[in-house]
Design an enzyme around this catalytic site. Structure first.
Site, PDB file in Angstrom:
ATOM      1  N   ASP A  89     -14.172   5.447  -3.331  1.00 13.48           N
ATOM      2  CA  ASP A  89     -13.060   5.114  -2.444  1.00 13.48           C
ATOM      3  C   ASP A  89     -13.670   4.644  -1.127  1.00 13.48           C
ATOM      4  O   ASP A  89     -14.257   5.433  -0.375  1.00 13.48           O
ATOM      5  CB  ASP A  89     -12.182   6.346  -2.230  1.00 13.48           C
ATOM      6  CG  ASP A  89     -10.936   6.051  -1.407  1.00 13.48           C
ATOM      7  OD1 ASP A  89     -10.956   5.100  -0.602  1.00 13.48           O
ATOM      8  OD2 ASP A  89      -9.938   6.782  -1.562  1.00 13.48           O
ATOM      9  N   TYR A 135      -9.269  13.400  -0.395  1.00 16.85           N
ATOM     10  CA  TYR A 135      -7.969  13.087   0.194  1.00 16.85           C
ATOM     11  C   TYR A 135      -6.886  13.875  -0.538  1.00 16.85           C
ATOM     12  O   TYR A 135      -6.903  13.987  -1.769  1.00 16.85           O
ATOM     13  CB  TYR A 135      -7.713  11.582   0.095  1.00 16.85           C
ATOM     14  CG  TYR A 135      -6.284  11.166   0.327  1.00 16.85           C
ATOM     15  CD1 TYR A 135      -5.609  11.537   1.487  1.00 16.85           C
ATOM     16  CD2 TYR A 135      -5.611  10.411  -0.624  1.00 16.85           C
ATOM     17  CE1 TYR A 135      -4.286  11.150   1.698  1.00 16.85           C
ATOM     18  CE2 TYR A 135      -4.295  10.024  -0.418  1.00 16.85           C
ATOM     19  CZ  TYR A 135      -3.638  10.403   0.735  1.00 16.85           C
ATOM     20  OH  TYR A 135      -2.334  10.038   0.931  1.00 16.85           O
ATOM     21  N   ARG A 141       4.871 -10.279 -12.462  1.00 18.76           N
ATOM     22  CA  ARG A 141       4.200  -8.996 -12.695  1.00 18.76           C
ATOM     23  C   ARG A 141       2.809  -9.240 -13.263  1.00 18.76           C
ATOM     24  O   ARG A 141       1.848  -8.553 -12.916  1.00 18.76           O
ATOM     25  CB  ARG A 141       5.026  -8.116 -13.644  1.00 18.76           C
ATOM     26  CG  ARG A 141       4.274  -6.857 -14.088  1.00 18.76           C
ATOM     27  CD  ARG A 141       5.160  -5.850 -14.826  1.00 18.76           C
ATOM     28  NE  ARG A 141       6.029  -6.457 -15.814  1.00 18.76           N
ATOM     29  CZ  ARG A 141       5.671  -6.863 -17.021  1.00 18.76           C
ATOM     30  NH1 ARG A 141       4.391  -6.779 -17.405  1.00 18.76           N
ATOM     31  NH2 ARG A 141       6.552  -7.371 -17.863  1.00 18.76           N
ATOM     32  N   LYS A 156      -4.581   0.483   4.859  1.00 16.85           N
ATOM     33  CA  LYS A 156      -5.357   0.959   5.997  1.00 16.85           C
ATOM     34  C   LYS A 156      -6.088  -0.196   6.693  1.00 16.85           C
ATOM     35  O   LYS A 156      -5.469  -1.124   7.174  1.00 16.85           O
ATOM     36  CB  LYS A 156      -6.288   2.064   5.532  1.00 16.85           C
ATOM     37  CG  LYS A 156      -5.618   3.150   4.677  1.00 16.85           C
ATOM     38  CD  LYS A 156      -4.422   3.810   5.324  1.00 16.85           C
ATOM     39  CE  LYS A 156      -3.964   5.089   4.624  1.00 16.85           C
ATOM     40  NZ  LYS A 156      -3.461   4.929   3.257  1.00 16.85           N
TER      41      LYS A 156
END
Length: 381
Positions: free
Chosen positions: A175, A103, A50, A200
């Site tokens: 972004d 978005y 982690r 993406k």
């Protein structure tokens, strides 16, 4: 060795041959914990996956190189990256300026999650720098930019917004998912943080979910890394490896995405059933000049509106065959969607609601003649 070319960095940054075996691909370190050489004696700085994992570290180094930032951090999703960023830089009572056509997932995060934590926000047309200046308050900690926006493909001037934001003592967050670092590098234009849904274009094959933050300053990177570890929304090593593999071909793919999109746009603007085409590569697009200045190309995302309204838009989505009806974007395959009822349904009834006659395309890298043939049979008339 220092690499200067984008494609070279995409293939090699953070990805030196394995010192033990000579493997040219970064290994998948599918491990949760690491043997220590005595208490506190960490090998390579790793103790628990982690906190840090060699495969994830390779991805983070590569992302920082591509965006020309001081540090990259990988997350389990783009939304996990966004949430971690806001909770790092904001406190209850803080204020953030977001796009008026943000978005849907970003709007939902601010409106339904962060607002209950005490973070306030205003949605503003970021293509108007003076509107942004007017929206900033003494409590503003960040201006949140999408350029191009999702799904209306509006353009914001990153350099101009950086000046306004920094004069107010706030951070400029961009972004960069739609453009990818191949087409646009916001940190070089004055941004403080870049956000990505690596699901993406960076991953590029619709087979992995992930997110990333890249920062201009090491100090903010340290703060974010603390929260990344503390909050724990990190990608597994296989997800990091898939994203890293996708990045290797990002430049070649983006060239094809852009070229195909331009051919499709040229046909859509001539179609009698299409009332408007939204694409920053069009000379008549209000953000065309800014996009041409700050982007290497205009991208593979295309939106258009139908003469027949919502019914016509839904019919086009239903008739498409090569363009798969699905959410997400940026993969090698072409996708089509109705934002109002799919990716942006969470904004319905709000000031950010998108037009119901809007169709969004994620133009893939198939043969453009096949893409055009599919759209011709799907469009009305």
């Amino acid at each position: 060795m220092t690499f200067h070319g984008f494609d070279t960095r995409a293939i090699h940054a953070g990805q030196e041959a394995d010192t033990e075996t000579g493997a040219v691909a970064v290994p998948i370190y599918q491990v949760s914990t690491y043997r220590q050489d005595g208490v506190g004696g960490l090998r390579g700085g790793y103790e628990y996956s982690r906190t840090g994992n060699p495969t994830r570290s390779a991805l983070e180094e590569c992302l920082a190189s591509l965006e020309q930032g001081a540090r990259g951090l990988a997350f389990a999703s783009g939304m996990a990256a966004e949430d971690t960023l806001v909770r790092t830089v904001a406190r209850p009572g803080a204020h953030v300026v977001i796009p008026s056509d943000a978005y849907g997932g970003t709007y939902r995060l601010f409106a339904r999650v962060l607002s209950s934590w005490g973070v306030e926000f205003d949605a503003v047309a970021l293509s108007d720098p003076e509107a942004v200046r007017a929206a900033i308050r003494p409590q503003t900690v960040a201006v949140w930019v999408e350029t191009p926006t999702n799904p209306l493909l509006n353009i914001a001037d990153i350099s101009a917004l950086a000046e306004i934001t920094h004069a107010a003592g706030a951070l400029l967050v961009v972004d960069n998912t739609f453009a990818s670092p191949y087409l646009q590098r916001p940190l070089t234009l004055g941004a403080d943080v870049v956000v990505h849904s690596t699901t993406k274009y960076l991953g590029g094959h619709s087979d992995v979910v992930g997110g990333a933050l890249v920062v201009a300053e090491p100090e903010l990177g340290e703060r974010l890394a603390f929260h990344q570890n503390t909050m724990g929304a990190v990608p597994g090593p296989f997800d990091a490896w898939l994203t890293l593999r996708g990045i290797k071909t990002l430049g070649a793919r983006m060239d094809r995405h852009c070229a195909n999109a331009e051919r499709i746009v040229a046909e859509l603007v001539e179609h009698p059933g299409v009332s408007q085409v939204l694409y920053p590569g069009l000379a008549e697009h209000p953000g065309h000049g800014v996009a041409a200045r700050q982007m290497r190309g205009f991208g593979g995302m295309v939106s258009f509106r139908l003469v027949g309204g919502a019914e016509a838009a839904l019919a086009v989505c239903d008739r498409a065959r090569l363009f798969t009806l699905a959410e997400s974007l940026g993969g090698v395959e072409s996708l089509i969607e109705h934002p109002g009822r799919m990716t942006h349904a969470s904004a319905a009834g709000s000031p950010l609601e998108v037009p119901d006659d809007l169709v969004r395309l994620s133009v893939g890298i198939e043969d453009v003649q096949d893409q055009l043939a599919d759209l011709r049979q799907a469009l009305p008339g």
